[in-house]
Design a protein around this motif. Sequence first.
Motif, mmCIF file in Angstrom:
data_model
loop_
_atom_site.group_PDB
_atom_site.id
_atom_site.type_symbol
_atom_site.label_atom_id
_atom_site.label_comp_id
_atom_site.label_asym_id
_atom_site.label_seq_id
_atom_site.Cartn_x
_atom_site.Cartn_y
_atom_site.Cartn_z
ATOM 1 N N TYR A 63 -54.560 -15.958 19.943
ATOM 2 C CA TYR A 63 -54.624 -17.066 20.647
ATOM 3 C C TYR A 63 -55.165 -16.680 22.249
ATOM 4 N N PRO A 64 -55.779 -17.663 22.841
ATOM 5 C CA PRO A 64 -56.005 -17.179 24.281
ATOM 6 C C PRO A 64 -54.893 -16.854 25.067
ATOM 7 N N VAL A 65 -54.914 -15.723 25.974
ATOM 8 C CA VAL A 65 -53.316 -15.195 26.395
ATOM 9 C C VAL A 65 -53.056 -16.257 27.236
ATOM 10 N N ASP A 66 -53.790 -16.896 28.200
ATOM 11 C CA ASP A 66 -53.186 -17.705 29.144
ATOM 12 C C ASP A 66 -53.096 -19.090 28.655
ATOM 13 N N LYS A 67 -52.963 -19.361 27.178
ATOM 14 C CA LYS A 67 -52.599 -20.461 26.651
ATOM 15 C C LYS A 67 -51.314 -20.370 26.127
ATOM 16 N N VAL A 68 -50.683 -19.286 26.060
ATOM 17 C CA VAL A 68 -49.414 -18.974 25.388
ATOM 18 C C VAL A 68 -48.293 -18.369 26.239
ATOM 19 N N ALA A 69 -47.106 -19.236 26.049
ATOM 20 C CA ALA A 69 -45.916 -18.909 27.007
ATOM 21 C C ALA A 69 -44.794 -18.950 26.024
ATOM 22 N N CYS A 70 -44.090 -17.783 26.010
ATOM 23 C CA CYS A 70 -43.007 -17.551 25.220
ATOM 24 C C CYS A 70 -41.568 -17.661 25.914
ATOM 25 N N TYR A 71 -40.821 -18.746 25.299
ATOM 26 C CA TYR A 71 -39.444 -19.006 26.027
ATOM 27 C C TYR A 71 -38.451 -18.592 25.100
ATOM 28 N N VAL A 72 -37.719 -17.681 25.525
ATOM 29 C CA VAL A 72 -36.551 -17.240 24.735
ATOM 30 C C VAL A 72 -35.265 -17.860 25.217
ATOM 31 N N SER A 73 -34.560 -18.644 24.351
ATOM 32 C CA SER A 73 -33.153 -19.376 24.827
ATOM 33 C C SER A 73 -31.992 -18.515 24.171
ATOM 34 N N ASP A 74 -31.221 -17.934 25.198
ATOM 35 C CA ASP A 74 -29.961 -17.198 24.765
ATOM 36 C C ASP A 74 -28.784 -17.962 24.972
ATOM 37 N N ASP A 75 -28.635 -18.599 23.901
ATOM 38 C CA ASP A 75 -27.073 -19.456 23.998
ATOM 39 C C ASP A 75 -25.800 -18.500 24.062
ATOM 40 N N GLY A 76 -26.039 -17.143 24.140
ATOM 41 C CA GLY A 76 -25.039 -16.354 23.992
ATOM 42 C C GLY A 76 -24.812 -15.824 25.575
ATOM 43 N N ALA A 77 -25.865 -15.845 26.255
ATOM 44 C CA ALA A 77 -26.065 -15.545 27.717
ATOM 45 C C ALA A 77 -25.369 -14.055 27.624
ATOM 46 N N ALA A 78 -26.229 -13.161 26.757
ATOM 47 C CA ALA A 78 -25.747 -12.002 26.537
ATOM 48 C C ALA A 78 -26.710 -10.872 27.289
ATOM 49 N N MET A 79 -26.038 -10.101 28.179
ATOM 50 C CA MET A 79 -26.831 -9.167 28.746
ATOM 51 C C MET A 79 -27.529 -8.146 27.780
ATOM 52 N N LEU A 80 -27.121 -7.984 26.614
ATOM 53 C CA LEU A 80 -27.612 -7.165 25.489
ATOM 54 C C LEU A 80 -29.099 -7.869 25.213
ATOM 55 N N THR A 81 -29.036 -9.039 25.138
ATOM 56 C CA THR A 81 -30.356 -9.918 24.644
ATOM 57 C C THR A 81 -31.359 -9.642 25.796
ATOM 58 N N PHE A 82 -30.690 -10.020 27.008
ATOM 59 C CA PHE A 82 -31.500 -9.960 28.342
ATOM 60 C C PHE A 82 -32.191 -8.532 28.542
ATOM 61 N N GLU A 83 -31.418 -7.580 28.389
ATOM 62 C CA GLU A 83 -31.976 -6.221 28.495
ATOM 63 C C GLU A 83 -33.000 -5.739 27.277
ATOM 64 N N ALA A 84 -32.620 -6.278 26.108
ATOM 65 C CA ALA A 84 -33.643 -5.973 24.849
ATOM 66 C C ALA A 84 -34.780 -6.683 25.296
ATOM 67 N N LEU A 85 -34.874 -7.953 25.821
ATOM 68 C CA LEU A 85 -35.958 -8.453 25.878
ATOM 69 C C LEU A 85 -36.908 -7.846 27.377
ATOM 70 N N SER A 86 -36.177 -7.221 28.143
ATOM 71 C CA SER A 86 -36.929 -6.561 29.413
ATOM 72 C C SER A 86 -37.503 -5.439 28.667
ATOM 73 N N GLU A 87 -36.884 -4.728 27.727
ATOM 74 C CA GLU A 87 -37.614 -3.524 27.087
ATOM 75 C C GLU A 87 -38.747 -4.298 26.117
ATOM 76 N N THR A 88 -38.540 -5.387 25.493
ATOM 77 C CA THR A 88 -39.577 -5.903 24.601
ATOM 78 C C THR A 88 -40.938 -6.061 25.540
ATOM 79 N N ALA A 89 -40.588 -6.751 26.773
ATOM 80 C CA ALA A 89 -41.839 -6.949 27.458
ATOM 81 C C ALA A 89 -42.579 -5.661 28.139
ATOM 82 N N GLU A 90 -41.797 -4.722 28.387
ATOM 83 C CA GLU A 90 -42.529 -3.418 28.674
ATOM 84 C C GLU A 90 -43.433 -2.895 27.399
ATOM 85 N N PHE A 91 -42.505 -2.921 26.028
ATOM 86 C CA PHE A 91 -43.200 -2.450 24.895
ATOM 87 C C PHE A 91 -44.509 -3.220 24.590
#
Length: 970
Positions: free
Chosen positions: A270-298
Amino acid sequence: MLNARLNTGRGTHQNASGMPASSELDSSLPSSQIPLLTYGEEDSEISADHHALIVPQFMGNGNRIHPMPCSDPSVPLQPRPMVPKKDIAVYGYGSVAWKDRMEEWKKRQNDKLQVVKHEGGNDGGNFDGKELDDADLPMMDEGRQPLSRKLPIPSSKINPYRMIIILRLAILGLFFHYRLLHPVRDAYGLWLTSVICEIWFAVSWILDQFPKWCPIERETYLDRLSLRYEKEGKPSELASVDIFVSTVDPMKEPPLITANTVLSILAVDYPVDKVACYVSDDGAAMLTFEALSETAEFARKWVPFCKKFNIEPRAPEWYFSQKIDYLRNKVHPAFVRERRAMKREYEEFKVQINGLVATAQKVPEDGWTMQDGTPWPGNNVRDHPGMIQVFLGDNGVRDVEGNELPSLVYVSREKRPGFEHHKKAGAMNALIRVSAVLSNAPYLLNVDCDHYINNSKALREAMCFMMEPTSGKKVCYVQFPQRFDGIDRHDRYSNRNVVFFDINMKGLDGIQGPIYVGTGCVFRRQALYGFDAPVTKKPPGKTCNCLPKWCCFLCCCSRKNKKQKQKKEKTKKSKQREASKQIHALENIEGAISESNSQSSVTSQMKLEKKFGQSPVFVASTLPEDGGVPQNASPASLLREAIQVISCGYEDKTEWGKEVGWIYGSVTEDILTGFKMHCHGWRSVYCIPKRPAFKGSAPINLSDRLHQVLRWALGSVEIFLSRHCPIWYGYGGGLKWLERFSYINSVVYPWTSIPLLVYCTLPAICLLTGKFIVPEISNYASLVFMGLFISIAATGILEMQWGGVGIDDWWRNEQFWVIGGVSSHLFALFQGLLKVLAGVSTSFTVTSKAADDGEFSELYLFKWTSLLIPPTTLLIINIVGVVVGISDAINNGYDSWGPLFGRLFFAFWVIIHLYPFLKGLLGKQDRMPTIILVWSILLASILTLMWVRINPFVSKDGPVLEICGLNCDD
Ligand SMILES: O=c1ccn([C@@H]2O[C@H](COP(=O)(O)OP(=O)(O)O[C@H]3O[C@H](CO)[C@@H](O)[C@H](O)[C@H]3O)[C@@H](O)[C@H]2O)c(=O)[nH]1
Ligand SMILES: [Mn+2]
């Protein structure tokens, strides 16, 4: 995407434009070019200054994340190369091969067209097939053709099915006629109980059966979508989509799984400028946050790889786990090389993520600390500020080939004690608002963290319905079936739910559309805002797919009296509108636009604020139907607004969760949310692409599965006992009556557990007492009974045929209906009643999504839960009953075998339904079964011996079986 839509000055980072970020730390900023934003009560100003750095101490120093290239505004932006290098031309767009394929496709389309014309193509609900009448349809018109088509089930399959249903109904009438007129005199109680149960079963059968009267399937034309909205040389006109991922507990929902889902979203076709991914972390976990940061990089490496080679699926774990044949289709060496390299990269990524998970196992005493020394804001899961972090998007991060990436935003809504957070529904509503402020796409897709995009064209599939100019406007959502990975081959606990997804949902699609199942669903944003469906005039022509006219009567699209009906509906609707207290914002919008300066616009603004909450940015965002964010807003100010709309008090005194967004009040928020939309007159669409659009995981061990089913049933009980109960709610709205049937069915089914439990104990009682639920059977009666059995089997078989469901799947479904019924549903009923009567709150136990550890070891996992008690008891008493019955018959000689047969048959019916449960109880190891076997043999023999010795029923009237009235001439 944020770049494209809301940036005014390219290359400026948020922290540069207004964020008081500590700039001397910027150089060591990891993925986060933009500070993590939090919002607390103690500092209502954005506290970005001290939360600017999100690097945990446990990660060591900040150089773990490589600096992002291309964020330097001085580097000129490279457009995406249209013609890839020659050696990979075989795979890419714009190549020679692509042209060839285009040609081939055109040819195929032509052929298809011929076929369609030949068959006299019934072109679905909203197209009368006029376009196809023209004999030599020029190819140029392809782009104006409908994007999808309804495929009615062939009449050769559906008509016998309908006939059998009618027949079954008639036989059922005869059956009850007989049953009610022939009580069993010496076992009046047994007879009455069984008849009551049977009546209940009959009612629930009707509720389940008739919504399947008019099933349809659909076909989409992705190439037409492309022709229409992606014209050569012009920017794509496809609509934007905001994608929501929900996660709550990184221990039960491993970050690697969430990461895979996110990667599959970022790499979607799909056109990249037309997709936005929002991740809701109900656990407020730094682990999720960090993993997402790695994911963005990968993702910077993964996304270009996927697009270059057009691979499927685009979730690396599942992509690399499928075997590929390097010899087939002349796999190009460049591909082999790059694939291997990418696989290595992914392994590395996995190691990193697993490292994070390992570190996160032991929480430091004073919680997690970020690299700048400030504590992680989410250390207290129940009491923390809202957090937002844009990982990809406006910060100019590009992939390794210099192309833009979709945006990726981490959101953890504020949680404070004393504020109800409404579980997943609450999380989704927070995401609706954040996304409305940041990107405001007109369409939303929501997935659970374990449901990755398995078909990269999934969004396009949905757009084939949503972007259809006229008929699309009434579509509130496009639901895809849930499909699963990693389920045992025999699907012992009916995890796949095939009967539901391939039969019931297709049936609903022929009425008003499938129910929403919580994941894999593309929504129209406006429909989530609680607006009524637009009233469109139907084009003249055939609107119903039912071939024989008589059936139209049943599938509620009868053309007779249509005009009259429409008129009536109109007046009804307008009355309703006056009466309803609800604010119809559509009217308000018109008001707001036309009289922008007058008094009424102020009041309408106030009305909107009462409905949507105090954020003016959000309220304004609800007005344009096509979404989008104001051009002149600065990203920084938007982020500031975004943090406001996820504060925990935002929804106070608003319509959120009542009329707007995901609806609160049930742990199965999905049913409720979809139900509300159907009540507003929307229609939904069921889309089953050949390649499953989404895939998820399911609990495959007995206890987890029972708990999942318990939660679903509990949600249904909650709805049943709420004001939204479909039996009473929403009359006079747009809900069609067969659709209502289905919703009623989906909330009353837990009640069936009571008659089911009773009915399953009856055979044991009959065997032990020697009585039976039917009196002496006449020839007529046995004919009726036989007829009923045959018609039940026949509807099942015919249903399987049009639904494309196998007999094993169907049978599993039947079995699990009994197993779940006598355990989970029963418990759900009591918990639900307890909640309403005593105010005991219900909890949401998240199902664990085990990372794939091979060979279904999960299946044999045995966890004790009280849910196991009723089915176990039923099994034991029925087995004992059988033993007793047989030993009795042995005692009493040949004559007693005949009447015993009915009772034995009845007991076997229960036992074979509970068989998968028995297997689950026994587990895999040999230890378990021996113990249980020994015990049950022991128990059974003791009981048998006792029975033979002191048979209480022999006492007065001689041998047991005389009582039943079948063999009285002894
Ligand atoms: O407080 C909560 C609780 C749950 N979730 C999310 O809800 C989703 C569903 O939870 P799961 O335990 O996987 O439930 P399932 O029974 O597997 O899910 C099905 O049934 C649910 C209704 O009970 C739907 O919401 C789901 O979409 C549907 O897949 C997961 O992504 C969770 O992260 C939250 O975001 N916040
Ligand atoms: Mn799940």
